[in-house]
Design a protein around this motif. Structure first.
Motif, short mmCIF file in Angstrom:
data_model
loop_
_atom_site.label_atom_id
_atom_site.label_comp_id
_atom_site.label_asym_id
_atom_site.label_seq_id
_atom_site.Cartn_x
_atom_site.Cartn_y
_atom_site.Cartn_z
N TYR A 269 0.82 -1.21 0.00
CA TYR A 269 0.00 0.00 0.00
C TYR A 269 0.86 1.26 0.00
O TYR A 269 0.53 2.25 -0.67
N SER A 317 -7.88 -2.07 -4.84
CA SER A 317 -6.90 -1.14 -4.29
C SER A 317 -6.29 -0.25 -5.37
O SER A 317 -6.15 0.96 -5.17
N LEU A 428 -8.53 0.22 4.47
CA LEU A 428 -7.92 1.21 3.60
C LEU A 428 -9.03 2.04 2.97
O LEU A 428 -9.95 1.49 2.37
N LEU A 445 -12.00 -0.42 1.83
CA LEU A 445 -11.49 -1.77 1.57
C LEU A 445 -11.11 -2.46 2.86
O LEU A 445 -10.32 -1.93 3.65
N ALA A 447 -8.78 -4.37 4.47
CA ALA A 447 -7.39 -4.52 4.05
C ALA A 447 -6.67 -5.70 4.69
O ALA A 447 -5.46 -5.83 4.56
#
Length: 498
Positions: A269, A317, A428, A445, A447
């Motif tokens: 990320y 993502s 996220l 999201l 994550a």
């Protein structure tokens, strides 16, 4: 109710449960007094393609060619298109060779077959360009290949004249994962090919955030300029700044492979965040190459064979970070097993004999949902991201996302999302904005590494997002739009990992 459309928030909840991609199930309302704009004509278009588009079946091992089934057929290209891909690529062992004529080549056959199957955009790897990357100098030196920049430009224009008028020629793919040492030549090649093909699409794919700083940055040069060595994050940023400066390019791609081991990659990320930061500095579009492969070395699985949940996580993502192009690595296998120390045996969309795998059907499901929604999504530009961490860390997510040498910058403050709570590890959230219509979109999201699901369970989470002062959200469920009335400004959803 005098808030009109700017009081509607578009929410994309990246949910893996059952067959869904976006916010799914429950709480639907049909009497929302607002409507979203007509997004039928998007400002940008989402481009999707797979490396190693169906080819001739040629594989090369230690310089020796091997042949399996020829997949350059209308049937196999139609199957490729039906999976959701809207761009094809000619690369691998069917790329145009340095001294090979386009006329009569496998590359030309792939262009023609793709056209017959209704694929109007094809990008090409031309080894003529790749061959000059490693030379000490292309022009301008005592041992240069060409006497002058003008001579090199003429050679490039002659080269691309062979295929630039193909009806579905879309662009070139230049050099996968170059080192910082290649950037001078990369810049010269890019500028010459861009001048010869001013309207073409250029796919330039770079190292992921897990690459060593020595591979992506001139450490001694950086120290000479700044008085110290760069941090890993600064080195990675420098990699792309040098690329944009040397080339003047308006887009870049990066490998974003979170599953190149059995566990989730620590810098995934933060790598997306660093890339987007530098792209925004240069006003450039961002693309990602995501993972569908599994490498075996001498019978041992080096990395994770991605699950459907893993594939959802990747797509959600990268779109949340504003990607306009997503490529899968890889659509077809590119190696053979016998005698090889590094080869691909699992994880492609198709097997070597051309039959689909589970990955094909996972990818088709994902891309079908994304393509329904893409006209809306492409009107929204990324603004920032934040990771929300639960009070009790049970699945290791906090360490993976906020630790490490390239740390995630968690300082961004959202415009409309006032807070978020969850009952598990990590969420996220990214914020995107439609400037023309003054509308915000949020991707939320789960994550947590989906791989924990099979080992530990406990990966689902319920999130509550606080949009104080707002009454409705526009929610997309597998591309289908509905409106949800908020309760005291709160939006609640249960999400699976990914």
């Amino acid at each position: 109710m005098n808030k009109f459309i700017k009081k509607v928030i578009s929410v994309v909840c990246a949910a893996v449960a059952t067959t869904t991609l976006f916010a799914c199930g429950g709480g639907k309302e049909t009497k929302c007094p607002y409507t979203l704009p007509d997004y039928s004509a998007a400002e940008r278009e989402l481009k999707l393609f797979g490396y190693y588009t169906p080819g001739s079946g040629k594989y090369v091992l230690d310089g020796v060619p091997y042949y399996t089934q020829n997949n350059i057929t209308v049937e196999k290209y139609t199957e490729y298109k039906e999976a959701g891909f809207n761009v094809a690529s000619v690369n691998g062992n069917d790329a145009l060779g340095k001294n090979e004529s386009f006329e009569g080549s496998n590359a030309q056959k792939m262009f023609k077959t793709a056209k017959e199957a209704g694929i109007d955009r094809v990008i090409l790897v031309d080894s003529y360009f790749t061959s000059y990357l490693m030379h000490a100098d292309i022009y301008g030196g005592d041992n240069s290949v060409f006497k002058s920049e003008q001579e090199f430009q003429a050679a490039v224009e002659q080269r691309v004249s062979q295929y630039k008028n193909e009806p579905n020629f879309y662009g070139l793919m230049l050099f996968d994962e170059p080192s910082w040492k290649n950037m001078d030549n990369y810049g010269k090649i890019y500028k010459a090919s861009r001048k010869a093909l001013p309207d073409a699409f250029f796919h330039c794919n770079f190292h992921p955030a897990t690459a060593s700083s020595a591979e992506v940055c001139d450490l001694e040069g950086y120290k000479k300029e700044h008085g110290r060595y760069p941090t890993d994050e600064e080195a990675y940023e420098e990699y792309f700044r040098v690329f944009f400066t040397k080339t003047g390019a308006n887009r870049v791609s990066v490998d974003a492979y979170p599953f190149l081991s059995q566990s989730f990659k620590q810098n995934y990320y933060s790598g997306l965040q660093i890339m987007k930061k530098v792209c925004d500095e240069f006003g450039a579009e961002l693309a990602f190459t995501v993972q569908s492969l599994a490498f075996y070395r001498k019978g041992t699985l080096e990395n994770r064979a991605v699950s459907k949940s893993d594939m959802w996580l990747q797509m959600n993502s990268v779109l949340g970070f504003g990607a306009d192009t997503v490529a899968y690595y890889t659509y077809m296998p590119f190696g053979i097993e016998e005698g090889s120390t590094r080869y691909l045996t699992d994880g492609s969309f198709l097997r070597k004999d051309g039959t689909p795998t589970n990955i094909y059907y996972y990818g088709k499901e994902i891309m079908t949902a994304v393509n329904k929604f893409s006209n809306v999504l492409m009107n929204y530009k990324y603004k920032g991201a934040k990771i929300y961490l639960g009070e009790v860390i049970g699945n290791g997510s906090a360490v993976q996302y906020t630790d490490g040498s390239r740390r995630f910058d968690n300082s961004y403050e959202f415009e409309l999302l006032k807070g978020l709570t969850q009952d598990n590890d990590a969420v996220l959230a990214t914020e995107l904005f439609d400037e023309k219509n003054g509308l915000y979109m949020y991707m939320l999201l789960n994550a947590i590494d989906p791989g924990y699901d099979s080992r530990n369970g406990n990966t689902a989470m319920t999130i509550t997002a606080d949009f104080t002062g707002y009454e409705w959200v526009a929610e997309f469920d597998c591309g289908e739009l509905s409106y949800v009335k908020l309760t005291d400004g709160k939006y609640t959803k249960t999400l699976s990992a990914g």
